[in-house]
Design a protein around this motif. Structure first.
Motif: not given
Lengths: 100, 238
Positions: B124-129, B62-69
């Motif tokens: 930069n914003k928590r609890n987004v969809e 939750d609450n994390m931007e996760i990027i896979s390359i």
């Protein structure tokens, strides 16, 4: 050795259960998980908590309310936002918050 | 004056789970180093190699931007939003975990390893969809120039995330250099070398070395040899 008591507040039942399970993987820590603010406030007096983790779904209003209550009850309490949802960050976040 | 931090590749954390070899630039799971917690909003940079057919079972975020390359091989992704996808070298995947998501990641190939970077950025914003996105990139667009692969805007090049972050990939021939302007005041850039030798601010970086630079608005990246690298431009305060 007495376990460090950690209160975890989160709105997602499965993620909360995961966070509690992962915290409890450390034999020196014991987690209590709460889904609601009311549950968390009621639980706060039942143990000598050293740390509160505010997890996913806890909005700013709840965060403010819980911060105010916990700090008034126990000024030494550490309160941190937990990001990631019971992920690989958890242990490091707890070590950082506890200053260990 | 620009400030820098150098992270040599051989100083990263390392986890050997048999099926998974993970090199961790910042504290993660069993690797805890108080000096390596994050670079601004960049919290995780794991350089993972997964055995054929193996992978990470269903687990939450939750609450994390996760990027896979993906760097080599094919990575299969399944999540609780019913996304099923295979990403390969040349693709990039971004996931906003927001209020909560479950996903799994497996090496889709039964004979070859998959190697990929997993990068986590504080939102930069928590609890987004929760949301998921993946795109295929044109590899030629990074030859001797910087290819933007991530930004904060759905209307800009690459995938987007909930943070004022920009990623660029470069594949430079020996001797090629470029000036990079940091995208936003207060941001810093973490340069991670994928292969070859890269020179920044007089510092020579080799494969898997990284240099963080901030308190400046631009810097020059020069290829000491044929090289590939990733620039991660993130807020230093968030």
């Amino acid at each position: 050795m007495e376990k460090t008591q950690i209160l975890v507040v989160g709105r997602h039942p499965e993620i909360l259960a995961t966070v509690v399970r992962l915290v409890n993987n450390n034999p020196n820590w014991n987690a209590t998980g709460c889904l609601s603010d009311e549950e968390a406030i009621a639980a706060f007096s039942t143990r000598d908590f050293k740390l509160v983790l505010l997890g996913g779904g806890v909005d700013e209003i709840s965060e403010y309310k819980l911060n105010e209550y916990f700090c008034a009850e126990k000024p030494s309490i550490k309160i941190v936002q937990h990001f990631g949802g019971g992920s690989g960050l958890l242990s490091a976040e707890i070590f950082e918050a506890l200053g260990s | 004056m620009a400030q820098t931090v150098l992270h040599k590749g051989n100083t990263r954390g390392h986890a050997d789970h048999g099926w998974l070899h993970s090199y961790q630039s910042f504290s993660f799971a069993g690797y805890y180093n108080p000096q390596r917690m994050n670079f601004g909003a960049l919290r995780v940079l794991n350089d993972d190699t997964v055995d054929p057919g193996m992978g990470f079972g269903k687990h939450p975020h939750d609450n994390m931007e996760i990027i896979s390359i993906p760097l080599e091989g094919d990575l299969e992704h399944k999540d609780s939003m019913n996304n099923v996808a295979v990403i390969k070298n040349g693709d990039i995947q971004a996931m906003s975990a927001g209020t909560g998501i479950f996903h799994s990641e497996y090496n889709f190939d039964r004979t070859s390893e998959v190697k990929f970077l997993q990068i986590w950025i504080y939102p930069n914003k928590r609890n987004v969809e929760p949301r998921y996105d993946q795109i295929s990139l044109n590899l030629e667009d990074r030859h001797n120039k910087l290819q933007q692969v991530l930004s904060p805007s759905p209307d800009d090049a690459g995938v987007w995330i909930h943070q004022d972050a920009w990623f660029h990939l470069g594949k430079f021939d020996k001797g090629v250099s470029t000036e990079y302007s940091i995208k936003k005041e207060g941001n810093g850039v973490y340069t991670f070398v994928l292969s070859g030798e890269v020179i920044i601010n007089g510092e020579t970086l080799n494969s898997r070395d990284a240099l963080g630079i901030w308190d400046t608005d631009k810097f020059t990246v020069e290829a000491g040899t044929d090289s590939e690298f990733l620039l991660i431009d993130v807020p230093m305060k968030f």
